[in-house]
Scaffold this motif. Structure first.
Motif, PDB file in Angstrom:
ATOM      1  N   LYS A 109       6.691  -7.755   3.497  1.00 55.71           N
ATOM      2  CA  LYS A 109       6.781  -6.961   2.069  1.00 55.71           C
ATOM      3  C   LYS A 109       5.451  -6.338   2.105  1.00 55.71           C
ATOM      4  O   LYS A 109       4.409  -6.949   2.293  1.00 55.71           O
ATOM      5  CB  LYS A 109       6.722  -7.990   0.957  1.00 55.71           C
ATOM      6  CG  LYS A 109       8.155  -8.634   0.896  1.00 55.71           C
ATOM      7  CD  LYS A 109       8.437  -9.224  -0.647  1.00 55.71           C
ATOM      8  CE  LYS A 109       9.402 -10.670  -0.431  1.00 55.71           C
ATOM      9  NZ  LYS A 109       9.252 -11.754  -0.365  1.00 55.71           N
ATOM     10  N   CYS A 110       5.253  -5.247   1.338  1.00 55.31           N
ATOM     11  CA  CYS A 110       3.913  -4.548   0.859  1.00 55.31           C
ATOM     12  C   CYS A 110       3.076  -5.540   0.102  1.00 55.31           C
ATOM     13  O   CYS A 110       3.454  -5.831  -0.847  1.00 55.31           O
ATOM     14  CB  CYS A 110       4.049  -3.185   0.382  1.00 55.31           C
ATOM     15  SG  CYS A 110       2.634  -2.387  -0.105  1.00 55.31           S
ATOM     16  N   VAL A 111       1.715  -5.465   0.734  1.00 59.34           N
ATOM     17  CA  VAL A 111       0.906  -6.648  -0.007  1.00 59.34           C
ATOM     18  C   VAL A 111       0.431  -5.718  -1.325  1.00 59.34           C
ATOM     19  O   VAL A 111      -0.308  -6.635  -2.105  1.00 59.34           O
ATOM     20  CB  VAL A 111      -0.418  -6.987   0.785  1.00 59.34           C
ATOM     21  CG1 VAL A 111       0.030  -7.698   2.098  1.00 59.34           C
ATOM     22  CG2 VAL A 111      -1.296  -5.649   1.231  1.00 59.34           C
ATOM     23  N   ASP A 112       0.567  -4.455  -1.389  1.00 57.47           N
ATOM     24  CA  ASP A 112       0.316  -3.885  -2.572  1.00 57.47           C
ATOM     25  C   ASP A 112       1.182  -3.567  -3.836  1.00 57.47           C
ATOM     26  O   ASP A 112       0.879  -4.337  -4.770  1.00 57.47           O
ATOM     27  CB  ASP A 112      -0.381  -2.395  -2.392  1.00 57.47           C
ATOM     28  CG  ASP A 112      -1.801  -2.290  -1.814  1.00 57.47           C
ATOM     29  OD1 ASP A 112      -2.420  -3.510  -1.665  1.00 57.47           O
ATOM     30  OD2 ASP A 112      -2.065  -1.349  -1.101  1.00 57.47           O
ATOM     31  N   CYS A 113       2.465  -3.380  -3.373  1.00 56.11           N
ATOM     32  CA  CYS A 113       3.276  -3.201  -4.455  1.00 56.11           C
ATOM     33  C   CYS A 113       4.643  -4.198  -4.297  1.00 56.11           C
ATOM     34  O   CYS A 113       5.741  -4.381  -5.175  1.00 56.11           O
ATOM     35  CB  CYS A 113       3.989  -1.758  -4.300  1.00 56.11           C
ATOM     36  SG  CYS A 113       5.007  -1.444  -2.810  1.00 56.11           S
ATOM     37  N   GLY A 114       4.596  -4.954  -3.140  1.00 57.59           N
ATOM     38  CA  GLY A 114       5.624  -6.144  -3.087  1.00 57.59           C
ATOM     39  C   GLY A 114       7.128  -5.488  -2.666  1.00 57.59           C
ATOM     40  O   GLY A 114       7.994  -6.234  -2.428  1.00 57.59           O
ATOM     41  N   ARG A 153       1.360  -2.853   4.466  1.00 56.19           N
ATOM     42  CA  ARG A 153       1.623  -1.986   3.571  1.00 56.19           C
ATOM     43  C   ARG A 153       2.994  -0.901   3.882  1.00 56.19           C
ATOM     44  O   ARG A 153       3.035  -0.883   4.855  1.00 56.19           O
ATOM     45  CB  ARG A 153       0.581  -1.119   3.116  1.00 56.19           C
ATOM     46  CG  ARG A 153      -0.490  -1.883   2.454  1.00 56.19           C
ATOM     47  CD  ARG A 153      -1.630  -1.190   2.115  1.00 56.19           C
ATOM     48  NE  ARG A 153      -2.712  -2.128   1.466  1.00 56.19           N
ATOM     49  CZ  ARG A 153      -3.579  -2.776   2.329  1.00 56.19           C
ATOM     50  NH1 ARG A 153      -3.380  -2.787   3.592  1.00 56.19           N
ATOM     51  NH2 ARG A 153      -4.323  -3.750   1.752  1.00 56.19           N
ATOM     52  N   CYS A 154       3.468  -0.517   2.635  1.00 58.88           N
ATOM     53  CA  CYS A 154       4.854   0.533   3.061  1.00 58.88           C
ATOM     54  C   CYS A 154       4.052   1.683   3.209  1.00 58.88           C
ATOM     55  O   CYS A 154       2.593   1.853   2.859  1.00 58.88           O
ATOM     56  CB  CYS A 154       5.529   0.575   1.559  1.00 58.88           C
ATOM     57  SG  CYS A 154       4.865   1.240   0.110  1.00 58.88           S
ATOM     58  N   VAL A 155       4.737   2.800   3.292  1.00 58.02           N
ATOM     59  CA  VAL A 155       4.038   3.883   3.755  1.00 58.02           C
ATOM     60  C   VAL A 155       3.231   4.623   2.533  1.00 58.02           C
ATOM     61  O   VAL A 155       2.206   5.037   2.844  1.00 58.02           O
ATOM     62  CB  VAL A 155       5.210   5.216   4.161  1.00 58.02           C
ATOM     63  CG1 VAL A 155       4.755   6.484   4.636  1.00 58.02           C
ATOM     64  CG2 VAL A 155       6.221   4.578   5.501  1.00 58.02           C
ATOM     65  N   ALA A 156       3.949   4.512   1.329  1.00 63.20           N
ATOM     66  CA  ALA A 156       3.265   4.980   0.222  1.00 63.20           C
ATOM     67  C   ALA A 156       2.016   4.413  -0.032  1.00 63.20           C
ATOM     68  O   ALA A 156       0.893   5.023  -0.280  1.00 63.20           O
ATOM     69  CB  ALA A 156       4.252   4.998  -0.874  1.00 63.20           C
ATOM     70  N   CYS A 157       1.652   2.956  -0.138  1.00 69.09           N
ATOM     71  CA  CYS A 157       0.444   2.301  -0.466  1.00 69.09           C
ATOM     72  C   CYS A 157      -0.382   2.672   0.908  1.00 69.09           C
ATOM     73  O   CYS A 157      -1.596   2.542   0.538  1.00 69.09           O
ATOM     74  CB  CYS A 157       0.845   0.692  -0.546  1.00 69.09           C
ATOM     75  SG  CYS A 157       1.784   0.434  -1.891  1.00 69.09           S
ATOM     76  N   GLN A 158       0.035   2.597   1.861  1.00 71.04           N
ATOM     77  CA  GLN A 158      -0.806   2.820   3.093  1.00 71.04           C
ATOM     78  C   GLN A 158      -1.319   4.267   3.167  1.00 71.04           C
ATOM     79  O   GLN A 158      -2.813   4.507   3.194  1.00 71.04           O
ATOM     80  CB  GLN A 158      -0.217   2.590   4.437  1.00 71.04           C
ATOM     81  CG  GLN A 158      -1.000   2.765   5.625  1.00 71.04           C
ATOM     82  CD  GLN A 158      -2.193   1.556   5.458  1.00 71.04           C
ATOM     83  OE1 GLN A 158      -1.877   0.357   5.662  1.00 71.04           O
ATOM     84  NE2 GLN A 158      -3.592   1.919   5.596  1.00 71.04           N
TER      85      GLN A 158
HETATM   86 ZN   LIG Z   1       3.599  -0.523  -1.251  1.00 68.64          ZN
END
Ligand SMILES: [Zn+2]
Length: 113
Positions: free
Chosen positions: A79-84, A100-105
């Motif tokens: 799971k993305c550490v920023d948005c879950g 992180r997911c692509v968007a958060c990275q």
């Molecule tokens: Zn994310």
């Protein structure tokens, strides 16, 4: 990626990095921050610097692997550490330490630059 497999991959990565760090430090003990010897210190400085950079980079990678293993343990791996949101499988397979997911990275990379 199945969590058991992720854990094995990450543990193997950590062992590899541990070995690399030991080898790098063994090649140039000075990179450990030990006292400089007089004489050939100047000639070896660049090489020692490069070696130190390699050790630093291996240490940074190891920290990422350890962080990923911690997420495996607490159940948040994948799971993305920023948005879950779940991180895409292909992304995790390409880079198992991905946090992180692509968007958060992308957001994070933009902030850094
Ligand atoms: Zn994310």
């Amino acid at each position: 990626m199945e969590i058991g497999i992720a854990r094995k991959v990450l543990e193997a990565m950590r062992e590899d990095l541990d070995r690399s760090i030991l080898v790098l430090q063994g090649e140039h003990p000075r990179a450990r921050g030990a006292g400089m010897e007089a004489g050939d210190a100047g000639a070896n400085l660049t090489e020692a610097d490069r070696n130190e950079a390699a050790v630093e980079s291996a240490r940074a990678q190891r920290a990422e692997v350890v962080a990923a293993l911690t997420r495996v343990q607490d159940g948040s791996y994948g799971k993305c550490v920023d948005c879950g949101q779940p991180v895409p499988e292909g992304r995790l397979e390409a880079r198992p330490t991905t946090a992180r997911c692509v968007a958060c990275q992308a957001k994070r990379d933009r902030r850094r630059r």
